[in-house]
Design a protein around this motif. Structure first.
Motif, PDB file in Angstrom:
ATOM      1  N   PHE A   1      45.279  12.330  42.311  1.00 40.96           N
ATOM      2  CA  PHE A   1      45.145  13.324  43.371  1.00 40.96           C
ATOM      3  C   PHE A   1      44.572  14.608  42.784  1.00 40.96           C
ATOM      4  N   CYS A   2      43.506  15.086  43.363  1.00 42.96           N
ATOM      5  CA  CYS A   2      42.934  16.366  42.963  1.00 42.96           C
ATOM      6  C   CYS A   2      43.460  17.452  43.893  1.00 42.96           C
ATOM      7  N   GLY A   3      43.747  18.604  43.321  1.00 41.96           N
ATOM      8  CA  GLY A   3      44.265  19.711  44.105  1.00 41.96           C
ATOM      9  C   GLY A   3      43.438  20.967  43.934  1.00 41.96           C
ATOM     10  N   GLU A   4      43.641  21.893  44.840  1.00 39.92           N
ATOM     11  CA  GLU A   4      42.909  23.167  44.814  1.00 39.92           C
ATOM     12  C   GLU A   4      43.857  24.273  44.359  1.00 39.92           C
ATOM     13  N   THR A   5      43.343  25.179  43.540  1.00 40.66           N
ATOM     14  CA  THR A   5      44.146  26.296  43.056  1.00 40.66           C
ATOM     15  C   THR A   5      43.226  27.486  42.803  1.00 40.66           C
ATOM     16  N   VAL A   6      43.712  28.482  42.069  1.00 43.71           N
ATOM     17  CA  VAL A   6      42.877  29.611  41.642  1.00 43.71           C
ATOM     18  C   VAL A   6      43.072  29.790  40.146  1.00 43.71           C
ATOM     19  N   ASP A   7      42.033  30.279  39.475  1.00 42.61           N
ATOM     20  CA  ASP A   7      42.139  30.492  38.039  1.00 42.61           C
ATOM     21  C   ASP A   7      42.734  31.879  37.754  1.00 42.61           C
ATOM     22  N   ALA A   8      42.722  32.249  36.469  1.00 45.73           N
ATOM     23  CA  ALA A   8      43.337  33.520  36.060  1.00 45.73           C
ATOM     24  C   ALA A   8      42.654  34.715  36.699  1.00 45.73           C
ATOM     25  N   ASN A   9      41.403  34.541  37.114  1.00 45.57           N
ATOM     26  CA  ASN A   9      40.655  35.630  37.744  1.00 45.57           C
ATOM     27  C   ASN A   9      40.706  35.560  39.263  1.00 45.57           C
ATOM     28  N   GLY A  10      41.506  34.642  39.786  1.00 43.78           N
ATOM     29  CA  GLY A  10      41.634  34.540  41.236  1.00 43.78           C
ATOM     30  C   GLY A  10      40.526  33.746  41.901  1.00 43.78           C
ATOM     31  N   LYS A  11      39.682  33.071  41.117  1.00 47.69           N
ATOM     32  CA  LYS A  11      38.589  32.288  41.689  1.00 47.69           C
ATOM     33  C   LYS A  11      39.069  30.873  42.019  1.00 47.69           C
ATOM     34  N   ARG A  12      38.479  30.310  43.075  1.00 46.61           N
ATOM     35  CA  ARG A  12      38.833  28.963  43.498  1.00 46.61           C
ATOM     36  C   ARG A  12      38.528  27.956  42.392  1.00 46.61           C
ATOM     37  N   GLY A  13      39.460  27.025  42.170  1.00 50.65           N
ATOM     38  CA  GLY A  13      39.259  25.998  41.168  1.00 50.65           C
ATOM     39  C   GLY A  13      39.988  24.724  41.547  1.00 50.65           C
ATOM     40  N   PHE A  14      39.721  23.639  40.816  1.00 53.60           N
ATOM     41  CA  PHE A  14      40.296  22.334  41.148  1.00 53.60           C
ATOM     42  C   PHE A  14      40.970  21.750  39.919  1.00 53.60           C
TER      43      PHE A  14
END
Length: 452
Positions: free
Chosen positions: A296-309
């Protein structure tokens, strides 16, 4: 040139370690009569590239090409138009060569694609969640049965007579090694499904009921009463979809409270390809997600607040101890999943609904015309793009005769159920957007002549 760059000392050393006297000892379980001794008869020891190309081309010309003749085959694999842009995009290097991301967060493009795929599949199947694809529809069906055993701690699965016999065969093969008990049946050549029979068969020992939607004869049933009966006995309802385009026109199994929905995604973005590779679809209710095989792939944000997976869950045998894995055949068919996702993106919801409408309308016209052929009876009264005819004679010889005339008339039930005499006259006919009115008239005229 050898494909395996091993010297004889290398092979001798390996044989010594495993305690085998020769390589032949590794094949003792293969019957002697099935083993090859000597060269393959009729093949030269060597040939030029040009000679091989000519020979293979000549062999290929013996095939009947699906796009060049009236084509009515279905029964789990369907001919749909795949836009050229799908093939163009999956041929891009970053997609074509991508494999399982063992450092997943580096492969942001792959993870985003799989995240989008999961979203599309979950919405299509009507489930809370979906995984990043399975090997194919038949193995996904078995995985759902195994998943139901883990959830309910019961091991009796009831399989509908309308479930594709190839899916049943895969389940029987796997159940030999897991202790699951499978109750199976064969379909009846009638307009009625076996929903009432399935409901009556559920008891306290039942882990799940597996039903195909639409079923092998093309019949469509409301699954809600079956879901209610399953839940009353603390069992799960597993729905199998072999033609996902149908879900652009009919209610999804998830909407009818199915617990696990699996299917074959070949219809969308993936060609027939002589039977594979295909792509399995799998979704379920969110509360069962940790018993679901695959990734399962999920969506999150990185340390800079940018969208990431990220790779949120991964219960494959290669990531955790084998005995703790939910499955060891939960292959993610990544390239086929990409093709599915691209085609689905190009269609969008409105496009999928229009495509489904075209399929259904064409099937209705074809069913009406073919039912006019003397002696032919339309069995399926409620269908999407596939229905079953009852011929006045055995269907297999008729199919062969029409194939010799360049018409692929459908799939005979006698081929799928060779031991069931009551199904021998049945013929499954599939109609998609690639089927023309001329194709239908050609089939009808040929049937009239052959059956006269």
């Amino acid at each position: 040139m050898r494909y395996l760059p091993l010297t004889q000392p290398d092979r001798d050393a390996m044989l010594e370690v495993i305690g085998a006297a020769s390589i032949d000892d590794l094949f003792v379980d293969v019957p002697e009569a099935a083993r090859l001794s000597g060269a393959i008869h009729g093949l030269p020891n060597h040939a030029s590239e040009l000679a091989v190309e000519r020979h293979m081309t000549a062999l290929a010309r013996q095939n009947t090409v699906a796009g060049e003749v009236p084509f009515f085959l279905g029964a789990g694999a369907y001919r749909h138009h795949v836009p050229a842009s799908v093939d163009h995009l999956i041929q891009r290097g970053e997609f074509l060569t991508a494999y399982t991301p063992y450092q997943p967060e580096i492969a942001q493009g792959t993870l985003q694609m799989l995240f989008e795929f999961q979203t599309q599949v979950a919405r299509l199947l009507g489930t809370d969640v979906a995984n990043a694809s399975m090997y194919d529809g038949s193995t996904a069906c078995w995985e759902a049965i195994g998943m139901a055993r883990r959830i309910t701690r019961k091991s009796k699965a009831i399989l509908s007579g309308g479930l594709h016999p190839h899916y049943v065969s895969v389940a029987k093969t796997m159940a030999k090694y897991t202790g699951d008990t499978l109750e199976t049946a064969t379909p009846q050549l009638t307009a009625d499904t076996d929903i009432d029979t399935l409901i009556a068969s559920i008891d306290a020992e039942t882990s799940c009921v597996v039903v195909q939607y639409p079923d092998i004869l093309g019949r469509i049933a409301d699954l809600t009463p079956l879901a209610d009966a399953c839940h009353a006995h603390k069992a799960l309802l597993i729905a199998v979809v072999t033609e996902p385009v149908a879900l652009g026109a009919i209610r999804s199994p998830g909407e009818m409270d199915a617990d696990i929905v699996v299917g074959e995604g070949q219809s969308i973005g993936v060609g027939l390809q002589f039977g594979g590779p295909y792509v399995g679809l799998m979704g379920c209710k969110e509360k069962y997600i940790r018993q679901m095989p695959g990734r399962f792939c999920g969506e999150t944000v990185d340390a800079n607040g940018k969208r990431g997976f990220v790779l949120t869950l991964s219960t494959r045998e290669q990531h955790i101890r084998r005995e703790k894995a939910t499955s060891n055949i939960c292959t993610n068919s990544g390239l086929c999943a990409l093709a599915f996702s691209i085609h689905m993106t190009l269609l969008g919801e409105a496009g999928l609904r229009r495509l489904a409408g075209i399929n259904h309308a064409g099937a209705c016209r074809a069913a009406d015309r073919l039912a006019q052929v003397p002696g032919v009876e339309l069995v399926t009264q409620s269908f999407f793009n596939e229905f079953t005819l009852k011929l006045p004679t055995e269907a297999r010889p008729v199919v062969r005769t029409l194939a010799d005339r360049g018409i692929l008339a459908g799939v005979s039930l006698g081929r799928l159920y060779p031991d069931e005499a009551g199904l021998a006259n049945g013929l499954i006919v599939a109609v998609t957007e690639t089927t023309t009115a001329e194709d239908v008239e050609t089939l009808a005229a040929a049937l009239e002549e052959v059956l006269a």
